[in-house]
Write a protein that holds these residues in place. Structure first.
Motif, PDB file in Angstrom:
ATOM      1  N   ASP A 135      -9.263   4.565  14.926  1.00  0.00           N
ATOM      2  CA  ASP A 135      -9.431   5.798  14.149  1.00  0.00           C
ATOM      3  C   ASP A 135      -8.117   6.228  13.518  1.00  0.00           C
ATOM      4  OD1 ASP A 135     -12.092   5.849  14.855  1.00  0.00           O
ATOM      5  OD2 ASP A 135     -11.843   7.353  16.435  1.00  0.00           O
ATOM      6  N   THR A 136      -7.022   6.070  14.252  1.00  0.00           N
ATOM      7  CA  THR A 136      -5.709   6.458  13.714  1.00  0.00           C
ATOM      8  C   THR A 136      -5.322   5.569  12.543  1.00  0.00           C
ATOM      9  OG1 THR A 136      -5.019   7.209  15.909  1.00  0.00           O
ATOM     10  CG2 THR A 136      -3.280   6.827  14.292  1.00  0.00           C
ATOM     11  N   LEU A 137      -5.539   4.268  12.685  1.00  0.00           N
ATOM     12  CA  LEU A 137      -5.255   3.347  11.590  1.00  0.00           C
ATOM     13  C   LEU A 137      -6.104   3.701  10.371  1.00  0.00           C
ATOM     14  CD1 LEU A 137      -3.903   0.738  10.500  1.00  0.00           C
ATOM     15  CD2 LEU A 137      -5.824  -0.533  11.497  1.00  0.00           C
ATOM     16  N   SER A 138      -7.375   3.950  10.578  1.00  0.00           N
ATOM     17  CA  SER A 138      -8.274   4.279   9.472  1.00  0.00           C
ATOM     18  C   SER A 138      -7.853   5.584   8.793  1.00  0.00           C
ATOM     19  CB  SER A 138      -9.713   4.399   9.984  1.00  0.00           C
ATOM     20  OG  SER A 138     -10.150   3.185  10.561  1.00  0.00           O
ATOM     21  N   ASP A 139      -7.505   6.598   9.594  1.00  0.00           N
ATOM     22  CA  ASP A 139      -7.067   7.876   9.037  1.00  0.00           C
ATOM     23  C   ASP A 139      -5.787   7.716   8.228  1.00  0.00           C
ATOM     24  OD1 ASP A 139      -9.208   9.076  10.258  1.00  0.00           O
ATOM     25  OD2 ASP A 139      -8.040   9.939  11.911  1.00  0.00           O
ATOM     26  N   GLY A 140      -4.862   6.898   8.741  1.00  0.00           N
ATOM     27  CA  GLY A 140      -3.604   6.692   8.029  1.00  0.00           C
ATOM     28  C   GLY A 140      -3.803   6.012   6.692  1.00  0.00           C
ATOM     29  N   LEU A 141      -4.690   5.026   6.659  1.00  0.00           N
ATOM     30  CA  LEU A 141      -4.967   4.345   5.397  1.00  0.00           C
ATOM     31  C   LEU A 141      -5.618   5.293   4.395  1.00  0.00           C
ATOM     32  CD1 LEU A 141      -6.219   0.911   6.792  1.00  0.00           C
ATOM     33  CD2 LEU A 141      -4.026   1.381   5.665  1.00  0.00           C
ATOM     34  N   ARG A 142      -6.529   6.143   4.877  1.00  0.00           N
ATOM     35  CA  ARG A 142      -7.144   7.127   3.969  1.00  0.00           C
ATOM     36  C   ARG A 142      -6.103   8.097   3.427  1.00  0.00           C
ATOM     37  NH1 ARG A 142     -11.713   6.707   7.460  1.00  0.00           N
ATOM     38  NH2 ARG A 142     -10.861   8.301   8.840  1.00  0.00           N
ATOM     39  N   ALA A 143      -5.136   8.484   4.262  1.00  0.00           N
ATOM     40  CA  ALA A 143      -4.076   9.386   3.804  1.00  0.00           C
ATOM     41  C   ALA A 143      -3.238   8.755   2.697  1.00  0.00           C
ATOM     42  CB  ALA A 143      -3.179   9.781   4.977  1.00  0.00           C
ATOM     43  N   LEU A 144      -3.220   7.419   2.657  1.00  0.00           N
ATOM     44  CA  LEU A 144      -2.475   6.700   1.629  1.00  0.00           C
ATOM     45  C   LEU A 144      -3.349   6.365   0.426  1.00  0.00           C
ATOM     46  CD1 LEU A 144      -0.390   4.301   3.908  1.00  0.00           C
ATOM     47  CD2 LEU A 144       0.420   6.320   2.684  1.00  0.00           C
ATOM     48  N   GLY A 145      -4.570   6.864   0.426  1.00  0.00           N
ATOM     49  CA  GLY A 145      -5.447   6.643  -0.715  1.00  0.00           C
ATOM     50  C   GLY A 145      -6.147   5.306  -0.714  1.00  0.00           C
ATOM     51  N   THR A 146      -6.239   4.679   0.454  1.00  0.00           N
ATOM     52  CA  THR A 146      -6.931   3.402   0.555  1.00  0.00           C
ATOM     53  C   THR A 146      -7.805   3.440   1.807  1.00  0.00           C
ATOM     54  OG1 THR A 146      -6.647   0.987   0.541  1.00  0.00           O
ATOM     55  CG2 THR A 146      -5.042   2.265   1.815  1.00  0.00           C
ATOM     56  N   SER A 147      -8.321   2.310   2.256  1.00  0.00           N
ATOM     57  CA  SER A 147      -9.147   2.280   3.457  1.00  0.00           C
ATOM     58  C   SER A 147      -9.081   0.902   4.084  1.00  0.00           C
ATOM     59  CB  SER A 147     -10.599   2.621   3.113  1.00  0.00           C
ATOM     60  OG  SER A 147     -11.228   1.513   2.479  1.00  0.00           O
ATOM     61  N   VAL A 148      -9.603   0.815   5.299  1.00  0.00           N
ATOM     62  CA  VAL A 148      -9.665  -0.487   5.965  1.00  0.00           C
ATOM     63  C   VAL A 148     -10.432  -1.484   5.105  1.00  0.00           C
ATOM     64  CG1 VAL A 148     -10.550  -1.713   7.980  1.00  0.00           C
ATOM     65  CG2 VAL A 148      -9.471   0.511   8.282  1.00  0.00           C
ATOM     66  N   HIS A 149     -11.442  -1.033   4.409  1.00  0.00           N
ATOM     67  CA  HIS A 149     -12.280  -1.926   3.599  1.00  0.00           C
ATOM     68  C   HIS A 149     -11.516  -2.539   2.426  1.00  0.00           C
ATOM     69  CE1 HIS A 149     -15.731  -0.466   5.850  1.00  0.00           C
ATOM     70  NE2 HIS A 149     -15.272   0.767   5.663  1.00  0.00           N
ATOM     71  N   ASP A 150     -10.381  -1.943   2.044  1.00  0.00           N
ATOM     72  CA  ASP A 150      -9.616  -2.427   0.903  1.00  0.00           C
ATOM     73  C   ASP A 150      -8.522  -3.416   1.283  1.00  0.00           C
ATOM     74  OD1 ASP A 150     -11.049  -0.738  -0.825  1.00  0.00           O
ATOM     75  OD2 ASP A 150      -9.699   0.944  -0.392  1.00  0.00           O
ATOM     76  N   ILE A 151      -8.313  -3.648   2.589  1.00  0.00           N
ATOM     77  CA  ILE A 151      -7.207  -4.502   3.016  1.00  0.00           C
ATOM     78  C   ILE A 151      -7.425  -5.934   2.524  1.00  0.00           C
ATOM     79  CG2 ILE A 151      -5.987  -5.450   5.003  1.00  0.00           C
ATOM     80  CD1 ILE A 151      -5.478  -2.467   4.419  1.00  0.00           C
ATOM     81  N   HIS A 152      -6.387  -6.474   1.885  1.00  0.00           N
ATOM     82  CA  HIS A 152      -6.462  -7.821   1.319  1.00  0.00           C
ATOM     83  C   HIS A 152      -6.059  -8.884   2.328  1.00  0.00           C
ATOM     84  CE1 HIS A 152      -6.021 -11.143  -1.455  1.00  0.00           C
ATOM     85  NE2 HIS A 152      -4.737 -11.245  -1.207  1.00  0.00           N
ATOM     86  N   GLY A 153      -5.084  -8.589   3.164  1.00  0.00           N
ATOM     87  CA  GLY A 153      -4.602  -9.573   4.125  1.00  0.00           C
ATOM     88  C   GLY A 153      -3.887  -8.895   5.282  1.00  0.00           C
TER      89      GLY A 153
END
Length: 358
Positions: free
Chosen positions: A51-69
């Motif tokens: 949840d923390t990782l997911s929240d942090g990525l959303r705060a950066l304007g992206t998401s887990v689903h957008d990770i390329h590598g």
């Protein structure tokens, strides 16, 4: 809530918690590339960490689903634990050095209880007392091995080749093999001008290899197929001198110092500068420790007895059960280094392995 820090130049760090661990968190780094965001490490496989990782990525304007590598510095569960979930959510590739991929593969393929059996045998050979061994035997007999971290860690689908640039569109990230903490640990050198124009050669994602205020754990590389841990014969003692994690680590430190990065972005604590100075501190620390241990070995000692006498951040009686296992592994690694240098040798005989200075 996620704690996110911007480091400039398309680099951020996210504090991902490690449950019930004094380190507190892993610094997962996000690197922008022309093909999409790439993570360097992922954090522990735990719901709060996810949840923390997911929240942090959303705060950066992206998401887990957008990770390329996902680029993994080493296989430990506070770094590689969430990689599989990230790949499932995004289709991202996972890259790791072949030596650590082999550890993951071997762990996944091991029968239930193998790792606890291996640890029990290793601690027996190191001279651990029966009251320390009994809980391990009980855990294996009860089937509690299923709770051990990392047993089903994700298999990487790409290999990190030392010295090569990783195929990251628009970035220059070079793999630096730095064995010691694990056999396949890598640092990642971002060969780009520092965004604040700090003097030095780019930035270094150092994983656990180089940390600003603590020394990483350097123990023997774990191998449940190593039969020498249960064979007390003189020939086996000689074979058990294979491998030298402390020597690997010291050589790797000097390799990193020669890079002279402008800034180091580690996986724990905080970013820092002057890597060569920190390397010198760590080299001096291990030299002093080896000298002190050689003095202790004026009398033959087992690895357990040596660990009891070594200096730690608290008295031996206050060190937790799990931390004692780690301490004994560190003692064994330093013994291995002293044997390699010709400063100690195994004493022939039955029972726990005993070493003496020469």
């Amino acid at each position: 809530m996620a704690q996110v820090t911007g480091h400039g130049g398309g680099v951020w760090s996210l504090k991902v918690p490690i449950p019930d661990n004094p380190l507190g968190h892993t610094l997962v780094h996000l690197l922008d590339t022309d093909a999409g965001p790439v993570l360097i490490d992922t954090g522990w496989d735990d719901p709060t960490s996810w949840d923390t990782l997911s929240d942090g990525l959303r705060a950066l304007g992206t998401s887990v689903h957008d990770i390329h590598g996902v680029v993994i510095t080493h296989h430990h569960p506070d770094h590689h634990g969430l990689s599989g979930r990230v790949r499932e959510a995004s289709g991202a590739w996972i890259a790791m050095h072949a030596a650590d991929t082999e550890v993951v593969r071997r762990t996944r393929a091991s029968r239930p209880g193998v790792w606890l059996g291996y640890l029990t045998a290793k601690l027996t050979a190191a001279g651990a007392p029966e009251e320390h061994l009994a809980p391990l035997r009980a855990a294996r007999a009860s089937g509690r091995t299923r709770t051990l971290p990392g047993l089903r860690a994700a298999l990487p689908d790409r290999e990190i080749v030392p010295g090569d640039l990783l195929p990251l569109a628009g970035r220059r990230l070079r793999a630096i093999w730095t064995p010691g903490h694990t056999p396949g640990h890598v640092c990642l050198h971002l060969e780009e001008t520092h965004p604040a124009r700090l003097p030095g050669n780019g930035r270094l994602f150092s994983g656990d290899h180089l940390l600003p205020g603590i020394t990483p754990h350097i123990g023997l590389y774990e191998d449940p197929d190593d039969t020498t841990v249960t064979d007390p014969s003189p020939s086996s003692r000689l074979r058990s001198s294979r491998g030298d994690p402390i020597g690997d680590y010291l050589d790797s430190l000097e390799r990193v110092a020669r890079l002279a990065p402008a800034e180091v972005l580690p996986a724990h604590q905080h970013a820092f500068t002057d890597a060569p100075a920190r390397v010198r501190e760590l080299l001096d620390h291990h030299e002093e420790r080896l000298t002190g241990l050689r003095a202790l070995l004026a009398t033959p000692l087992t690895a357990w007895q040596l660990a009891e006498r070594m200096e730690w951040n608290r008295p031996w009686d206050e060190i937790s059960y799990g931390s004692r296992n780690i301490a004994v592994s560190e003692a064994e690694a330093h013994l291995r280094r002293l044997v390699k240098l010709g400063h100690a040798e195994a004493v022939p005989g039955d029972g726990p392995l005993t070493y003496v200075a020469v």
